[in-house]
Design an enzyme around this catalytic site. Structure first.
Site, PDB file in Angstrom:
ATOM      1  N   LYS A  99      -4.388  -7.989  31.113  1.00 45.05           N
ATOM      2  CA  LYS A  99      -3.046  -7.570  31.528  1.00 45.05           C
ATOM      3  C   LYS A  99      -2.512  -6.610  30.476  1.00 45.05           C
ATOM      4  O   LYS A  99      -3.035  -6.562  29.351  1.00 45.05           O
ATOM      5  CB  LYS A  99      -2.117  -8.775  31.682  1.00 45.05           C
ATOM      6  CG  LYS A  99      -1.957  -9.617  30.423  1.00 45.05           C
ATOM      7  CD  LYS A  99      -1.048 -10.808  30.675  1.00 45.05           C
ATOM      8  CE  LYS A  99      -0.897 -11.679  29.422  1.00 45.05           C
ATOM      9  NZ  LYS A  99      -0.004 -12.834  29.650  1.00 45.05           N
ATOM     10  N   ASN A 102      -1.955  -7.629  26.818  1.00 42.61           N
ATOM     11  CA  ASN A 102      -3.121  -7.897  25.978  1.00 42.61           C
ATOM     12  C   ASN A 102      -3.948  -6.647  25.697  1.00 42.61           C
ATOM     13  O   ASN A 102      -5.104  -6.742  25.285  1.00 42.61           O
ATOM     14  CB  ASN A 102      -3.999  -8.967  26.633  1.00 42.61           C
ATOM     15  CG  ASN A 102      -3.326 -10.322  26.628  1.00 42.61           C
ATOM     16  OD1 ASN A 102      -2.426 -10.577  25.825  1.00 42.61           O
ATOM     17  ND2 ASN A 102      -3.745 -11.202  27.522  1.00 42.61           N
ATOM     18  N   THR A 134      -2.690 -15.284  33.775  1.00 46.26           N
ATOM     19  CA  THR A 134      -1.299 -14.931  34.066  1.00 46.26           C
ATOM     20  C   THR A 134      -1.125 -14.802  35.569  1.00 46.26           C
ATOM     21  O   THR A 134      -1.929 -14.142  36.237  1.00 46.26           O
ATOM     22  CB  THR A 134      -0.946 -13.607  33.365  1.00 46.26           C
ATOM     23  OG1 THR A 134      -1.140 -13.775  31.949  1.00 46.26           O
ATOM     24  CG2 THR A 134       0.492 -13.212  33.640  1.00 46.26           C
TER      25      THR A 134
END
Length: 243
Positions: A99, A102, A134
């Site tokens: 994501k 990160n 997530t």
């Protein structure tokens, strides 16, 4: 430097094990698009991870500042993250939490895959069944509590491309249950002006059946990547200039 309070580690089940696994995996990785973990130490109250410096921060904040990324910027980041994943998968590691938060940028604007808190070593004989990652980036197999493998990272790349180009994940909803349903049914709404090549790649990556998702090598050879990604990693300013 990443600082973790020991009282936090002791507050939830499996956090100590998860941190130990993160350190064991990340410390062994050597790739230009993966954030280095140089070592760790601790005192009576904290654990300290000594990480490669990424002074330009994360792509999440850059994306929030700009709204979306131009195709050339998005494709370059996607290509480099895909290369990092090729390396990870070749070394039997699944990241499981791709994501923008990160993905960090070093001083030269090179994207670095970070945060291996949910990463795991692959066992060719075993498919994982941990609920992790997530919400907006979860694939159907995790949402539906089914076993999963490295194909979860392929799915996340499709979500990442969409968010880079549109500014938000495709299944984002106010209600968690609605997000789960959209993911399971793979209900995607594309902007009318989206590049057909980008749309084609996203649709190929976001297959509900893991076995139908393309390989990372196929992703890297997709026309949208080849036509848009920069041959050299560009230096990306805080505010992306649009032509």
């Amino acid at each position: 430097m990443k600082v973790i309070e020991k009282k936090y580690l002791n507050s939830k089940k499996n956090l100590i094990y998860q941190l130990r696994r993160e350190v064991e995996i990340q410390a062994r990785l050597r790739h230009p698009n993966i954030l280095r973990l140089y070592g760790y130490f601790h005192d009576s109250s904290r654990v300290y991870l000594v990480l490669e410096f990424a002074p330009q921060g994360g792509l999440y904040q850059l994306l929030r500042t700009n709204g979306t990324f131009p195709a050339a910027v998005a494709a370059t980041y996607v290509r480099d993250v895909a290369k990092a994943l090729v390396y990870l998968h070749a070394n039997e590691v699944i990241h499981r939490d791709i994501k923008p938060e990160n993905l960090l940028l070093d001083a030269k604007g090179v994207v670095k895959l970070a945060d291996f808190g949910w990463s795991v070593k692959m066992d060719p004989e075993v498919r994982r069944q941990t609920f992790c990652g997530t919400l907006d980036y979860l694939p159907p197999e995790i949402v539906e509590d089914k076993p999963h493998d490295k194909a979860v990272d392929i799915w996340s790349m499709g979500i990442l491309i969409y968010e880079f180009l549109v500014g938000s994940p495709p299944f984002q909803s106010d209600e968690m249950d609605e997000t789960y349903q959209k993911i399971s049914e793979c209900k995607i709404t594309f902007p009318e002006n989206m590049d057909p090549l980008a749309k084609d790649l996203i649709q190929k990556l976001l297959q509900t059946e893991p076995g139908k998702r393309p390989t990372l090598q196929t992703l890297l050879q997709h026309p949208w990547i080849l036509q848009n990604a920069s041959k050299q990693t560009p230096t990306i300013p805080t505010q992306i200039e649009r032509k």
